[in-house]
Scaffold this motif. Structure first.
Motif, mmCIF file in Angstrom:
data_model
loop_
_atom_site.group_PDB
_atom_site.id
_atom_site.type_symbol
_atom_site.label_atom_id
_atom_site.label_comp_id
_atom_site.label_asym_id
_atom_site.label_seq_id
_atom_site.Cartn_x
_atom_site.Cartn_y
_atom_site.Cartn_z
ATOM 1 N N SER A 3 0.841 -1.193 0.000
ATOM 2 C CA SER A 3 0.000 0.000 0.000
ATOM 3 C C SER A 3 0.878 1.245 0.000
ATOM 4 O O SER A 3 2.026 1.214 0.434
ATOM 5 C CB SER A 3 -0.929 0.006 1.208
ATOM 6 N N ALA A 15 -3.377 3.629 -2.526
ATOM 7 C CA ALA A 15 -3.250 2.509 -3.458
ATOM 8 C C ALA A 15 -2.940 1.227 -2.712
ATOM 9 O O ALA A 15 -2.143 1.219 -1.764
ATOM 10 C CB ALA A 15 -2.134 2.798 -4.462
ATOM 11 N N ARG A 16 -3.571 0.143 -3.165
ATOM 12 C CA ARG A 16 -3.282 -1.199 -2.646
ATOM 13 C C ARG A 16 -2.949 -2.086 -3.839
ATOM 14 O O ARG A 16 -3.609 -1.995 -4.883
ATOM 15 C CB ARG A 16 -4.490 -1.766 -1.912
ATOM 16 N N GLN A 23 -4.767 -3.377 -6.952
ATOM 17 C CA GLN A 23 -6.038 -3.912 -6.449
ATOM 18 C C GLN A 23 -7.065 -2.815 -6.218
ATOM 19 O O GLN A 23 -8.261 -3.044 -6.373
ATOM 20 C CB GLN A 23 -5.796 -4.699 -5.163
ATOM 21 N N SER A 24 -6.599 -1.618 -5.840
ATOM 22 C CA SER A 24 -7.517 -0.494 -5.676
ATOM 23 C C SER A 24 -6.720 0.800 -5.592
ATOM 24 O O SER A 24 -5.558 0.810 -5.181
ATOM 25 C CB SER A 24 -8.395 -0.653 -4.432
ATOM 26 N N GLU A 26 -8.035 4.690 -4.334
ATOM 27 C CA GLU A 26 -9.190 5.478 -3.916
ATOM 28 C C GLU A 26 -8.765 6.870 -3.480
ATOM 29 O O GLU A 26 -7.680 7.069 -2.940
ATOM 30 C CB GLU A 26 -9.956 4.768 -2.801
ATOM 31 N N LEU A 65 -4.158 -4.154 -13.697
ATOM 32 C CA LEU A 65 -5.231 -4.113 -12.707
ATOM 33 C C LEU A 65 -5.660 -5.517 -12.324
ATOM 34 O O LEU A 65 -5.726 -6.411 -13.167
ATOM 35 C CB LEU A 65 -6.435 -3.347 -13.263
ATOM 36 N N TYR A 67 -8.550 -7.688 -11.513
ATOM 37 C CA TYR A 67 -10.001 -7.735 -11.656
ATOM 38 C C TYR A 67 -10.604 -8.931 -10.919
ATOM 39 O O TYR A 67 -11.763 -9.258 -11.130
ATOM 40 C CB TYR A 67 -10.388 -7.787 -13.134
ATOM 41 N N TYR A 78 -14.403 -1.537 -17.677
ATOM 42 C CA TYR A 78 -13.271 -0.761 -17.165
ATOM 43 C C TYR A 78 -12.162 -0.666 -18.212
ATOM 44 O O TYR A 78 -11.526 0.377 -18.365
ATOM 45 C CB TYR A 78 -12.742 -1.352 -15.863
ATOM 46 N N CYS A 113 -16.387 1.601 -9.226
ATOM 47 C CA CYS A 113 -15.025 1.339 -9.726
ATOM 48 C C CYS A 113 -13.993 1.493 -8.601
ATOM 49 O O CYS A 113 -13.898 2.551 -7.983
ATOM 50 C CB CYS A 113 -14.700 2.280 -10.874
ATOM 51 N N PRO A 114 -13.185 0.456 -8.378
ATOM 52 C CA PRO A 114 -12.172 0.541 -7.319
ATOM 53 C C PRO A 114 -10.851 1.166 -7.778
ATOM 54 O O PRO A 114 -9.890 1.190 -7.022
ATOM 55 C CB PRO A 114 -11.965 -0.928 -6.931
ATOM 56 N N PHE A 115 -10.801 1.666 -9.013
ATOM 57 C CA PHE A 115 -9.542 2.156 -9.577
ATOM 58 C C PHE A 115 -9.639 3.630 -9.968
ATOM 59 O O PHE A 115 -9.585 3.981 -11.146
ATOM 60 C CB PHE A 115 -9.152 1.315 -10.793
#
Length: 152
Positions: A3, A15-16, A23-24, A26, A65, A67, A78, A113-115
Motif C-alpha cells: 500500500s 493505493a493497494r 487492487q484499488s 481510492e 489491474l 479484476y 473498465y 469502480c475501485p480504480f
C-alpha cells in the motif's frame, strides 16, 4: 498486500496492490494513519500519478489491474473506459453499446469502480453533456474534466 499514499492536488490517493497488479486506488478525504508498504508497482503508479497532475498526459494503460472478484462484463467496461483519451468524454449509452450493458449498468459500474483515476470514470458523462454523478464528488469530476481539457 502492499500500500502507498500518493499526494495529489485534489487530495490523497491510497493505493493497494499485490506484487502483480493494482487492487484499488481510492481518493481519500484524509490520508493520515494508513499503513504504507510500497513495492515497485506502487512506486511506478505514484510516478504516473505525478505525471498526470503535471499535465504530461499519463494514460495509466501500462498499470496492470487486478479484476479478481469482478464479473467479466464489468472488467471489460473498465478496460473500455481506460481507452477513452484524455480530453475526451463518452456517454453512458455509448459505453453501454460497446460493452453490451445498459446506460444504468454503466453508471453503476463507474460508481463502484475501485480504480480511481486509473480507470477514468470522470470521462463518462450523460449524452446531453451533463456530468452525472461521481459517487457524491461531482466537483472532483468537474475539476478533473476541466484539468484534462474536456470542459471549457
Amino acid at each position: 498486500m502492499y500500500s502507498l499514499l500518493i499526494p495529489t492536488p485534489i487530495g490523497p490517493l491510497y493505493a493497494r496492490a499485490s506484487t502483480q497488479a493494482l487492487q484499488s486506488l481510492e481518493l481519500l478525504v484524509l490520508g493520515e494513519g494508513l499503513p504504507e508498504r510500497p513495492n515497485p508497482l506502487l512506486h511506478d503508479l505514484a510516478q504516473r500519478v505525478q505525471g498526470y497532475f503535471s499535465g504530461r498526459g499519463e494514460t495509466f494503460l501500462q498499470v496492470p489491474l487486478d479484476y479478481g472478484g469482478l464479473e467479466p462484463r464489468r472488467a471489460a467496461l473498465y478496460e473500455e473506459v481506460r481507452r477513452i483519451p484524455m480530453g475526451q468524454t463518452r456517454s453512458y449509452a455509448q459505453m453501454g453499446r460497446l460493452c453490451g450493458l445498459s446506460p444504468r449498468a454503466v453508471g453503476a459500474g463507474m460508481r463502484a469502480c475501485p480504480f480511481f483515476l486509473v480507470v477514468p470514470a470522470q470521462r463518462v458523462i450523460h449524452a446531453d453533456g451533463r456530468l452525472g454523478g461521481f459517487a457524491g464528488r461531482e466537483g472532483i469530476k468537474h475539476w478533473l474534466l476541466r484539468f484534462e481539457g474536456a470542459l471549457g
